[in-house]
Write a protein that holds these residues in place. Sequence first.
Motif, mmCIF file in Angstrom:
data_model
loop_
_atom_site.group_PDB
_atom_site.id
_atom_site.type_symbol
_atom_site.label_atom_id
_atom_site.label_comp_id
_atom_site.label_asym_id
_atom_site.label_seq_id
_atom_site.Cartn_x
_atom_site.Cartn_y
_atom_site.Cartn_z
ATOM 1 N N PRO A 280 -8.212 46.250 9.450
ATOM 2 C CA PRO A 280 -7.002 47.047 9.300
ATOM 3 C C PRO A 280 -7.319 48.541 9.312
ATOM 4 C CG PRO A 280 -7.359 45.590 7.403
ATOM 5 C CD PRO A 280 -8.534 45.452 8.281
ATOM 6 N N GLY A 281 -6.310 49.316 9.698
ATOM 7 C CA GLY A 281 -6.471 50.765 9.750
ATOM 8 C C GLY A 281 -6.764 51.385 8.395
ATOM 9 N N MET A 282 -7.450 52.517 8.446
ATOM 10 C CA MET A 282 -7.750 53.282 7.223
ATOM 11 C C MET A 282 -7.314 54.725 7.420
ATOM 12 S SD MET A 282 -9.466 51.292 4.947
ATOM 13 C CE MET A 282 -10.736 52.241 4.080
ATOM 14 N N THR A 283 -6.192 54.908 8.120
ATOM 15 C CA THR A 283 -5.649 56.245 8.361
ATOM 16 C C THR A 283 -4.767 56.648 7.177
ATOM 17 O OG1 THR A 283 -3.531 55.602 9.367
ATOM 18 C CG2 THR A 283 -5.479 55.541 10.796
ATOM 19 N N PRO A 284 -4.299 57.917 7.148
ATOM 20 C CA PRO A 284 -3.396 58.327 6.063
ATOM 21 C C PRO A 284 -2.108 57.510 5.999
ATOM 22 C CG PRO A 284 -4.288 60.254 7.180
ATOM 23 C CD PRO A 284 -4.718 59.067 7.993
ATOM 24 N N LEU A 285 -1.688 56.898 7.123
ATOM 25 C CA LEU A 285 -0.459 56.095 7.126
ATOM 26 C C LEU A 285 -0.740 54.610 6.946
ATOM 27 C CD1 LEU A 285 1.486 57.713 10.124
ATOM 28 C CD2 LEU A 285 1.714 58.223 7.689
ATOM 29 N N SER A 286 -2.004 54.235 6.784
ATOM 30 C CA SER A 286 -2.363 52.820 6.804
ATOM 31 C C SER A 286 -2.007 52.109 5.502
ATOM 32 C CB SER A 286 -3.850 52.654 7.093
ATOM 33 O OG SER A 286 -4.155 53.070 8.408
ATOM 34 N N LEU A 287 -1.847 50.803 5.632
ATOM 35 C CA LEU A 287 -1.320 50.000 4.535
ATOM 36 C C LEU A 287 -2.368 49.585 3.521
ATOM 37 C CD1 LEU A 287 0.824 48.091 7.057
ATOM 38 C CD2 LEU A 287 1.814 49.212 5.065
ATOM 39 N N VAL A 288 -3.612 49.355 3.959
ATOM 40 C CA VAL A 288 -4.635 48.925 2.994
ATOM 41 C C VAL A 288 -4.926 50.027 1.979
ATOM 42 C CG1 VAL A 288 -7.015 48.168 2.719
ATOM 43 C CG2 VAL A 288 -5.630 47.216 4.556
ATOM 44 N N PRO A 289 -5.174 51.279 2.387
ATOM 45 C CA PRO A 289 -5.360 52.332 1.374
ATOM 46 C C PRO A 289 -4.151 52.500 0.466
ATOM 47 C CG PRO A 289 -6.120 53.090 3.523
ATOM 48 C CD PRO A 289 -5.407 51.792 3.749
ATOM 49 N N GLU A 290 -2.963 52.332 1.015
ATOM 50 C CA GLU A 290 -1.741 52.458 0.216
ATOM 51 C C GLU A 290 -1.683 51.372 -0.857
ATOM 52 O OE1 GLU A 290 2.558 53.477 1.726
ATOM 53 O OE2 GLU A 290 2.188 51.335 2.018
ATOM 54 N N GLN A 291 -2.000 50.135 -0.486
ATOM 55 C CA GLN A 291 -1.973 49.055 -1.470
ATOM 56 C C GLN A 291 -3.117 49.198 -2.467
ATOM 57 O OE1 GLN A 291 -1.457 45.143 0.193
ATOM 58 N NE2 GLN A 291 0.481 45.669 1.148
ATOM 59 N N ALA A 292 -4.257 49.712 -2.014
ATOM 60 C CA ALA A 292 -5.358 49.967 -2.951
ATOM 61 C C ALA A 292 -4.939 50.995 -4.001
ATOM 62 C CB ALA A 292 -6.594 50.452 -2.188
ATOM 63 N N ARG A 293 -4.244 52.047 -3.567
ATOM 64 C CA ARG A 293 -3.743 53.042 -4.531
ATOM 65 C C ARG A 293 -2.808 52.397 -5.542
ATOM 66 N NH1 ARG A 293 -3.231 56.228 0.080
ATOM 67 N NH2 ARG A 293 -0.971 55.962 0.158
ATOM 68 N N HIS A 294 -2.004 51.455 -5.087
ATOM 69 C CA HIS A 294 -1.050 50.781 -5.980
ATOM 70 C C HIS A 294 -1.766 50.063 -7.123
ATOM 71 C CE1 HIS A 294 2.405 48.536 -7.362
ATOM 72 N NE2 HIS A 294 1.756 47.398 -7.164
ATOM 73 N N ILE A 295 -2.960 49.528 -6.852
ATOM 74 C CA ILE A 295 -3.699 48.840 -7.926
ATOM 75 C C ILE A 295 -4.697 49.782 -8.614
ATOM 76 C CG2 ILE A 295 -3.437 46.609 -6.788
ATOM 77 C CD1 ILE A 295 -6.523 46.843 -6.161
ATOM 78 N N GLY A 296 -4.611 51.089 -8.320
ATOM 79 C CA GLY A 296 -5.440 52.069 -9.016
ATOM 80 C C GLY A 296 -6.772 52.364 -8.361
ATOM 81 N N MET A 297 -6.933 52.027 -7.089
ATOM 82 C CA MET A 297 -8.191 52.253 -6.377
ATOM 83 C C MET A 297 -8.006 53.361 -5.350
ATOM 84 S SD MET A 297 -10.379 49.553 -4.003
ATOM 85 C CE MET A 297 -11.131 48.675 -5.382
ATOM 86 N N GLY A 298 -8.772 54.439 -5.491
ATOM 87 C CA GLY A 298 -8.694 55.551 -4.557
ATOM 88 C C GLY A 298 -9.364 55.229 -3.229
ATOM 89 N N TYR A 299 -9.159 56.120 -2.268
ATOM 90 C CA TYR A 299 -9.672 55.900 -0.908
ATOM 91 C C TYR A 299 -11.191 55.771 -0.896
ATOM 92 C CZ TYR A 299 -10.094 56.497 4.174
ATOM 93 O OH TYR A 299 -10.378 56.320 5.511
#
Length: 311
Positions: A280-299
């Motif tokens: 999966p993408g790891m761009t500023p618009l990507s979903l995996v980093p966004e969901q990681a932030r939701h569980i408290g995990m930074g990029y």
Amino acid sequence: MGNPKGRKQVKVVVLMGGWSAEREVSLVTGKGVAEACERLGHETVALDMDRNVATRLAELKPDVVFNALHGTPGEDGSVQGMLDLMGIRYTHSGLATSVIAIDKQLSKQALVPHGIRMPGGHVVKSESLYLGDPLPRPYVLKPVNEGSSVGVAIVTAQGNYGDPIGRDVAGPWQEFDELLAEPFIRGRELTTAVLGDRALAVTELKPKSGFYDYDSKYTDGLTEHICPANIPEAIAQACLDMALKAHRVLGCKGTSRSDFRWDDEKGVEGLYLLEVNTQPGMTPLSLVPEQARHIGMGYDELVGAILEDAR
């Protein structure tokens, strides 16, 4: 920045770019990952893949390759096989998993027997579409082995493709010899990322117009992300369960992302897994980093976890 949390410093080659339809997105993913690797204290080389990639890797001698490629040949097992032969560790899924996951028909054959609901349909020759429809309208046509909604067409009774589809009308039938035809599933677009052995969250994707195609995914402002999705708990749990099960059945490593359509008039029975993306993408618009932030995990922590899994 130094070496956080005492992690061992390693030499990382971030493999990105290449020549697929998703090249530009891969370059953005790779840039973000390379910057994170540097912040984590690793010796980092960003490598835009060309046909001399094996020679360059042999010269660079990385401890691990962060595979930031999207589409073929970086996501379909080709690069994985090369790295296996060279004895180089790499992030994300291995050869066999990559071959199966990028092929939507093979994915169905692997996942449906395990109770994972996916749309029906079959592979058709593009030439046959000019003679008649392979399924009742509305239906979806998509390349068998491309990601990021590249080349997806929704054929409706009121659409502009013609009936039958016109030979001169622009669409994936002009680019691919074969296409996967699937029934169109009305409803909502959901997605769930898996990291390691944990499903992270459920995001609903609301394109401002049309459907969640390539442009909607990677153009800022074209799609609203709602994380966590405002859906019944039973649907959210079903997404988490199906994504994790698909990740395990396919043998995914590191991170994956499962995309769903949910017909909200049919409850859990209306939830269908469309595909599993192994890189999966790891761009500023990507979903995996966004969901990681939701569980408290930074990029940076996310990138570090994916690297650690590869090592």
